[in-house]
Scaffold this motif. Structure first.
Motif, PDB file in Angstrom:
ATOM      1  N   ASN A   1      -1.392  14.996  14.864  1.00 42.07           N
ATOM      2  CA  ASN A   1      -1.412  16.249  15.034  1.00 42.07           C
ATOM      3  C   ASN A   1      -1.171  17.154  12.868  1.00 42.07           C
ATOM      4  OD1 ASN A   1      -2.748  17.096  17.181  1.00 42.07           O
ATOM      5  ND2 ASN A   1      -1.192  17.851  18.001  1.00 42.07           N
ATOM      6  N   SER A   2       0.560  16.533  12.659  1.00 39.29           N
ATOM      7  CA  SER A   2       1.201  17.344  11.764  1.00 39.29           C
ATOM      8  C   SER A   2       0.380  16.408  10.084  1.00 39.29           C
ATOM      9  CB  SER A   2       2.557  17.066  11.771  1.00 39.29           C
ATOM     10  OG  SER A   2       3.172  16.284  12.376  1.00 39.29           O
ATOM     11  N   SER A   3       0.341  14.838  10.649  1.00 38.19           N
ATOM     12  CA  SER A   3       0.852  14.674   9.317  1.00 38.19           C
ATOM     13  C   SER A   3       0.394  13.027   9.854  1.00 38.19           C
ATOM     14  CB  SER A   3       1.961  13.712   8.648  1.00 38.19           C
ATOM     15  OG  SER A   3       1.907  12.890   7.610  1.00 38.19           O
ATOM     16  N   PRO A   4      -1.172  12.816  10.226  1.00 40.01           N
ATOM     17  CA  PRO A   4      -1.157  11.486  10.657  1.00 40.01           C
ATOM     18  C   PRO A   4      -1.456  10.391   9.898  1.00 40.01           C
ATOM     19  CG  PRO A   4      -3.756  13.123  10.202  1.00 40.01           C
ATOM     20  CD  PRO A   4      -1.767  13.566  10.357  1.00 40.01           C
ATOM     21  N   VAL A   5      -1.350   9.264  10.487  1.00 41.67           N
ATOM     22  CA  VAL A   5      -1.575   8.167   9.446  1.00 41.67           C
ATOM     23  C   VAL A   5      -2.329   6.784  10.036  1.00 41.67           C
ATOM     24  CG1 VAL A   5      -0.265   5.997   8.396  1.00 41.67           C
ATOM     25  CG2 VAL A   5       1.178   8.377   8.465  1.00 41.67           C
ATOM     26  N   GLU A   6      -3.527   6.682   8.617  1.00 41.94           N
ATOM     27  CA  GLU A   6      -4.552   6.274   9.556  1.00 41.94           C
ATOM     28  C   GLU A   6      -4.247   4.207   9.372  1.00 41.94           C
ATOM     29  OE1 GLU A   6      -7.737   7.272  10.210  1.00 41.94           O
ATOM     30  OE2 GLU A   6      -6.955   9.159   9.741  1.00 41.94           O
ATOM     31  N   ASP A   7      -5.214   3.911  10.638  1.00 42.25           N
ATOM     32  CA  ASP A   7      -4.580   2.444  10.653  1.00 42.25           C
ATOM     33  C   ASP A   7      -4.210   1.466   9.363  1.00 42.25           C
ATOM     34  OD1 ASP A   7      -3.662   2.574  13.728  1.00 42.25           O
ATOM     35  OD2 ASP A   7      -5.700   1.923  14.300  1.00 42.25           O
ATOM     36  N   ASP A   8      -5.819   1.907   8.187  1.00 40.09           N
ATOM     37  CA  ASP A   8      -6.443   1.734   7.031  1.00 40.09           C
ATOM     38  C   ASP A   8      -5.008   1.762   6.182  1.00 40.09           C
ATOM     39  OD1 ASP A   8      -8.606   0.605   8.135  1.00 40.09           O
ATOM     40  OD2 ASP A   8      -9.753   1.895   7.463  1.00 40.09           O
ATOM     41  N   ALA A   9      -4.710   2.700   6.329  1.00 40.39           N
ATOM     42  CA  ALA A   9      -3.431   2.865   5.609  1.00 40.39           C
ATOM     43  C   ALA A   9      -2.079   2.200   5.824  1.00 40.39           C
ATOM     44  CB  ALA A   9      -2.917   4.622   5.833  1.00 40.39           C
ATOM     45  N   ILE A  10      -1.850   1.656   7.293  1.00 38.89           N
ATOM     46  CA  ILE A  10      -0.669   1.198   7.387  1.00 38.89           C
ATOM     47  C   ILE A  10      -0.902  -0.575   7.663  1.00 38.89           C
ATOM     48  CG2 ILE A  10       0.324   0.148   9.305  1.00 38.89           C
ATOM     49  CD1 ILE A  10       0.414   3.204  10.841  1.00 38.89           C
ATOM     50  N   LYS A  11      -2.003  -0.933   7.507  1.00 43.67           N
ATOM     51  CA  LYS A  11      -2.530  -2.341   7.123  1.00 43.67           C
ATOM     52  C   LYS A  11      -3.062  -2.419   5.451  1.00 43.67           C
ATOM     53  CE  LYS A  11      -5.945  -2.634  10.589  1.00 43.67           C
ATOM     54  NZ  LYS A  11      -7.619  -2.447  10.805  1.00 43.67           N
ATOM     55  N   ALA A  12      -3.013  -1.511   4.622  1.00 43.18           N
ATOM     56  CA  ALA A  12      -3.124  -1.308   3.184  1.00 43.18           C
ATOM     57  C   ALA A  12      -1.107  -2.414   3.033  1.00 43.18           C
ATOM     58  CB  ALA A  12      -3.386  -0.244   2.807  1.00 43.18           C
ATOM     59  N   VAL A  13      -0.207  -0.890   3.563  1.00 35.63           N
ATOM     60  CA  VAL A  13       1.111  -1.373   3.173  1.00 35.63           C
ATOM     61  C   VAL A  13       1.752  -2.335   3.903  1.00 35.63           C
ATOM     62  CG1 VAL A  13       3.463   0.239   3.313  1.00 35.63           C
ATOM     63  CG2 VAL A  13       1.493   1.504   3.386  1.00 35.63           C
ATOM     64  N   ILE A  14       1.987  -3.354   5.314  1.00 41.43           N
ATOM     65  CA  ILE A  14       2.030  -4.480   5.169  1.00 41.43           C
ATOM     66  C   ILE A  14       1.416  -5.361   4.101  1.00 41.43           C
ATOM     67  CG2 ILE A  14       1.925  -5.558   7.405  1.00 41.43           C
ATOM     68  CD1 ILE A  14       2.193  -3.577   8.815  1.00 41.43           C
ATOM     69  N   LEU A  15       0.199  -5.335   4.029  1.00 48.67           N
ATOM     70  CA  LEU A  15      -0.470  -6.079   2.848  1.00 48.67           C
ATOM     71  C   LEU A  15       0.380  -6.363   1.826  1.00 48.67           C
ATOM     72  CD1 LEU A  15      -2.863  -8.864   2.655  1.00 48.67           C
ATOM     73  CD2 LEU A  15      -4.146  -6.582   1.997  1.00 48.67           C
ATOM     74  N   ASN A  16       0.912  -4.989   1.876  1.00 47.45           N
ATOM     75  CA  ASN A  16       1.082  -5.169   0.426  1.00 47.45           C
ATOM     76  C   ASN A  16       2.610  -5.501  -0.336  1.00 47.45           C
ATOM     77  OD1 ASN A  16       2.088  -3.930  -2.423  1.00 47.45           O
ATOM     78  ND2 ASN A  16       2.362  -2.055  -2.224  1.00 47.45           N
ATOM     79  N   MET A  17       3.440  -4.907   1.144  1.00 47.49           N
ATOM     80  CA  MET A  17       4.673  -5.820   1.669  1.00 47.49           C
ATOM     81  C   MET A  17       4.421  -7.702   1.680  1.00 47.49           C
ATOM     82  SD  MET A  17       6.134  -3.155   4.603  1.00 47.49           S
ATOM     83  CE  MET A  17       6.538  -4.665   5.356  1.00 47.49           C
ATOM     84  N   PHE A  18       3.942  -8.200   1.694  1.00 42.90           N
ATOM     85  CA  PHE A  18       3.353  -9.551   2.288  1.00 42.90           C
ATOM     86  C   PHE A  18       3.380  -9.868   0.694  1.00 42.90           C
ATOM     87  CE2 PHE A  18       3.400  -8.903   6.715  1.00 42.90           C
ATOM     88  CZ  PHE A  18       4.734 -10.338   7.513  1.00 42.90           C
ATOM     89  N   VAL A  19       2.360 -10.163   0.084  1.00 40.50           N
ATOM     90  CA  VAL A  19       1.584 -10.265  -0.656  1.00 40.50           C
ATOM     91  C   VAL A  19       2.868  -9.997  -1.468  1.00 40.50           C
ATOM     92  CG1 VAL A  19       0.389  -9.546  -2.960  1.00 40.50           C
ATOM     93  CG2 VAL A  19      -0.757  -9.414  -0.500  1.00 40.50           C
ATOM     94  N   SER A  20       3.526  -8.720  -2.036  1.00 45.16           N
ATOM     95  CA  SER A  20       4.504  -7.995  -2.646  1.00 45.16           C
ATOM     96  C   SER A  20       5.309  -9.852  -2.905  1.00 45.16           C
ATOM     97  CB  SER A  20       5.225  -6.997  -2.675  1.00 45.16           C
ATOM     98  OG  SER A  20       3.932  -7.026  -3.491  1.00 45.16           O
ATOM     99  N   ARG A  21       5.718  -9.711  -1.815  1.00 44.02           N
ATOM    100  CA  ARG A  21       7.095 -11.257  -2.343  1.00 44.02           C
ATOM    101  C   ARG A  21       6.478 -12.177  -2.045  1.00 44.02           C
ATOM    102  NH1 ARG A  21       8.878 -10.535   4.564  1.00 44.02           N
ATOM    103  NH2 ARG A  21       7.241 -12.273   5.160  1.00 44.02           N
ATOM    104  N   THR A  22       5.199 -12.938  -1.636  1.00 47.71           N
ATOM    105  CA  THR A  22       4.674 -13.851  -1.810  1.00 47.71           C
ATOM    106  C   THR A  22       4.801 -14.606  -3.275  1.00 47.71           C
ATOM    107  OG1 THR A  22       2.486 -13.851  -1.070  1.00 47.71           O
ATOM    108  CG2 THR A  22       5.207 -14.238   0.023  1.00 47.71           C
ATOM    109  N   ASP A  23       3.319 -13.441  -3.750  1.00 51.94           N
ATOM    110  CA  ASP A  23       3.110 -13.939  -4.718  1.00 51.94           C
ATOM    111  C   ASP A  23       3.942 -14.045  -6.258  1.00 51.94           C
ATOM    112  OD1 ASP A  23       0.345 -14.051  -6.013  1.00 51.94           O
ATOM    113  OD2 ASP A  23       0.360 -12.117  -7.108  1.00 51.94           O
TER     114      ASP A  23
END
Length: 178
Positions: free
Chosen positions: A9-31
Motif C-alpha cells: 500500500n505505501s510503496s508498491p514496486v512493480e515486477d518490471d522494476a525488479i526485473k530491470a534492476v536484476i538485469l542491470n546488475m547482471f549486465v553491469s558485472r559481465t559486460d
C-alpha cells in the motif's frame, strides 16, 4: 517479493522494476569485464613485444603444472597489463559523483559544504601532469610501483573509490586475472 508484500500500500514496486534492476546488475558485472578483456587484447595486439613477454610469463608459471591456480597470482607483468588496460580503457565512462562534507578549497577554488562534484576518472587516468605519455599503452609505469586499481591510489580509479566504489570489483578482478 517480501518487500512487495510488506509495502503493497505505501510503496508498491512493480515486477518490471525488479526485473530491470536484476538485469542491470547482471549486465553491469559481465559486460564491463568482457569489454575490459577485449580492450586488453586490442592493446596486446597493438604491442606484440608486450604480448610476447606476457605469454612467456604465463608459460613459465603454467609449464610445471599445466594450469594456473589461485596461488600463482604472482605474475607482475600480467597485473601491470591489466592496470594499464584499465587506466586507458575504463570499464564505463566514469564520472564519480560526490558531495563535499565541509567547506574546502581545491586548486584555489572554494567548494562549499554540500556541493555536488563530479570526479572525472577518465581525465585523471590520462592526465599529462600525472603520467608520462598518457595516451600510450606503457605498462612499465606499473611494474615497480604499488599503485593498484582498488580505490586507494587516486591516480587509477577505474572502479571508483571509497564507500561508493563498484560493488563488483572482486568479481571483475577474479575474471580479469584468470
Amino acid at each position: 517479493m517480501q518487500f512487495q508484500r510488506d509495502n503493497r500500500n505505501s510503496s508498491p514496486v512493480e515486477d518490471d522494476a525488479i526485473k530491470a534492476v536484476i538485469l542491470n546488475m547482471f549486465v553491469s558485472r559481465t559486460d564491463t569485464s568482457s569489454t575490459t578483456i577485449e580492450w586488453t587484447m586490442v592493446e596486446l595486439i597493438r604491442n606484440p613485444t608486450t604480448m610476447k613477454t606476457l605469454q612467456n610469463e604465463v608459460r613459465k608459471v603454467v609449464e610445471s603444472k599445466g594450469i594456473i591456480e589461485e596461488e600463482d597470482k604472482k605474475m607482475p607483468y600480467l597485473k601491470a597489463v591489466i592496470k594499464e588496460s584499465l587506466r586507458l580503457h575504463l570499464p564505463v565512462p566514469l564520472l564519480i559523483p560526490r558531495e563535499s562534507t565541509h567547506d574546502t578549497k581545491v586548486l584555489g577554488y572554494d567548494v562549499a559544504s554540500g556541493t555536488r562534484v563530479l570526479i572525472n576518472a577518465w581525465a585523471i587516468a590520462r592526465g599529462p601532469c600525472l603520467k608520462e605519455n598518457p595516451e600510450e599503452f606503457y605498462l612499465e609505469r606499473f611494474l615497480d610501483t604499488s599503485i593498484d586499481y582498488k580505490g586507494l591510489h587516486f591516480e587509477l580509479i577505474p572502479f571508483g573509490s571509497g564507500r561508493r566504489d563498484c560493488p563488483g570489483i572482486t568479481f571483475a578482478v577474479a575474471i580479469l586475472s584468470s
